[in-house]
Enzyme design. Sequence first.
Site, mmCIF file in Angstrom:
data_model
loop_
_atom_site.group_PDB
_atom_site.id
_atom_site.type_symbol
_atom_site.label_atom_id
_atom_site.label_comp_id
_atom_site.label_asym_id
_atom_site.label_seq_id
_atom_site.Cartn_x
_atom_site.Cartn_y
_atom_site.Cartn_z
ATOM 1 C CD GLU A 1 -2.686 -1.091 -0.076
ATOM 2 O OE1 GLU A 1 -3.077 -0.158 -0.768
ATOM 3 O OE2 GLU A 1 -2.979 -2.127 -0.575
ATOM 4 C CG ASP B 1 2.404 -7.523 -5.665
ATOM 5 O OD1 ASP B 1 2.144 -7.113 -4.392
ATOM 6 O OD2 ASP B 1 1.425 -8.055 -6.220
HETATM 7 ZN ZN ZN Z 1 -2.706 -2.948 -4.940
#
Ligand code: ZN
Length: 678
Positions: free
Chosen positions: A515, A579
């Site tokens: 995030e 990621d």
């Molecule tokens: Zn995301």
Amino acid sequence: MNHSACRLFLAFTLVFALSVQPFAQYKNGFEKERMDTSCKPCDDFYKYINGTWLKNTPIPDSEPRWGSFNILNDNNRKVLKEILEAAAANKKSKPGSNEQMIGSMYASCMDEAVIEKQGYKPIQPLLTRIAKINDVNNLPTEISYLHSVGVPALFNFGAQPDAKNSTTNLAGISQGGLTLPNKEYYTKTDEKSKELRVKFVQHMTNMFKLIGEDEAKAKTSADAVMRIQMKLADASLAPVELRNPNNRYNKKTVKELSELAPNFNFNAYFVGRGAISFNDINVAQPKFIGAVNGLLKEIPLEDWKTYLRWQVVRSSANTLSSAFVNEAFNFNGKVLNGTKEQQPRWRRCVQAVDQGLGDALGQVYVAKTFPPESKARMDKLIDNLVAAFRERIKTLDWMSETTKQAALTKLNAFGRKIGYPDKWKDYSTVKIDRKSYFENDLKVAQFAIKRNLARINQPVDRSEWGMTPPTVNAYYTPLMNEIAFPAGILQPPFFNPEADDAINYGAIGAVIGHELSHGFDDQGSQFDEKGNLRMWWTPEDRKKFEARADCIVQQFNSYKVEEGLYQNGKLVLGESIGDLGGLTMAYYAFKKSLEGKPRPANIDGFTPEQRFFIGWAQVWATNARPEFERTQTLTDPHPLGRFRGNGPLSNFAPFAAAFNCQKGDPMVREGEKLCVIW
Ligand SMILES: [Zn+2]
């Protein structure tokens, strides 16, 4: 809700029952029995960690896919069901109290006898209104009315933070009016796309028959809707184009909007909506509005009326009798996602209450499930992740000091939300009773719509959440420069108080890092520390960033989903940057947490570093139906679980070191193919 929030995971449907061993029962936060040790970690780590589980875990018939997110969701739904059944059983709760509202809404949704008897009566007043339209010039007023009762048509209108002045809400209008997931479902000419459109027309025909049209009329109606939607699709931007925030920002005056579409009386539309008067509006896609203007002259009134009828039926189907619910499922569940059977009614009703009265239900949910210690532990973990990110930015060799300073300023300004809202929504103006599920659903929709419209030109309320507390997900909102973690995700396998730090850093740590990294992905990086769309990079650094991002685009373009279908690197770029960045930050935060302490022992033969990567790979374990994978690939900015599991690891040197992977192994990218950003 805000379009540009970047979620961890995009949930298409609800979830279902199968007794799968919850991760909480894994004593170490992982279990060797899940693994497939016949597969080498350096060949396919995702399979090595999850292979046996993947092989032995069927997808429940009522599900399009099954993985960690779904299992957690499933557990949460069971808790919510208990809450709602108790609330529904208490017929003496105080009128207007949260308990009365959630109990009554759930009871009305479960009352299938009444719903069956009603058939499509609840939408008849809307259909009658549409039948009476006798002049194309009355469309704006009628569309305005439909929008105010939650029926989508032609375009979307509402309040949103002004992307260039993000503390204030601005009126906004954007492309809309389609039924299939996006423009490309209408414009692509491959066999599968054509076949899907034929099935869609059949689905519309079936629905028109359900509201009393004979076969021939229903077919003509479906064709008319398709003609209109094909034209709207032509004028729409594609998902990849919409990733560019500049393709969503065009501030105009209301006068300029009216000049853009003189055939559509926007004043009548706004008056109908009861919106406060305003001068400025974000016309997200001016070309689309221009095209709608042309269509108003080109398309006969009868076809518009048919289109509006369709919009009413399809948006209400799930609140009508089983004939409508089943037909909607046949297309949305079976055709689009390959799901074999519907979820039991109670699960759909739990979802409906969570969607409509999320804060009322969420209050009880968190009191029951969310210990205050979890909030404190998350706060600390986030601090550690931010600290690791700060260190990484300072040491980057490709970024200039100027851009680094701006990046640090942004990082230091991140807001955070953990668990549940500090201030709950007040639903006291909504009157929910047990009589009609359709009416209840309408009332909660109107509550949300009115609440949104009342915000035009008002300050942005930063206490507002974009997800309900039981949601198994997390998000970053660039317009608020803020990350949020609902209580629902703060459970194993993401967050496991029983497991050691290594597993937790690899799971929830990487989720936090993911995030945070969204603030610096292809979209998020175009917003500054205040959430304003403003370029804070030097031009040279931006070029370098884009070249590094392009490496990830190429990487994901090479991932094959099925014959002839690959991941769309540009579509999944933001999530994949998230990621890779998240994994990187979490790893360095974990290493830092070990400093000055005795090295943790191996567990089941796995070193602390190896356990970190196990924590990562476990959360992506997912079985999915081919239809679902296709839909996800064509619509979702999130790559498939197996690519999320392996993709970032193959770019990450500490992973190769932890498992002693060598050059040439499939899990090791090198040379030009090695993608590193943060
Ligand atoms: Zn995301």
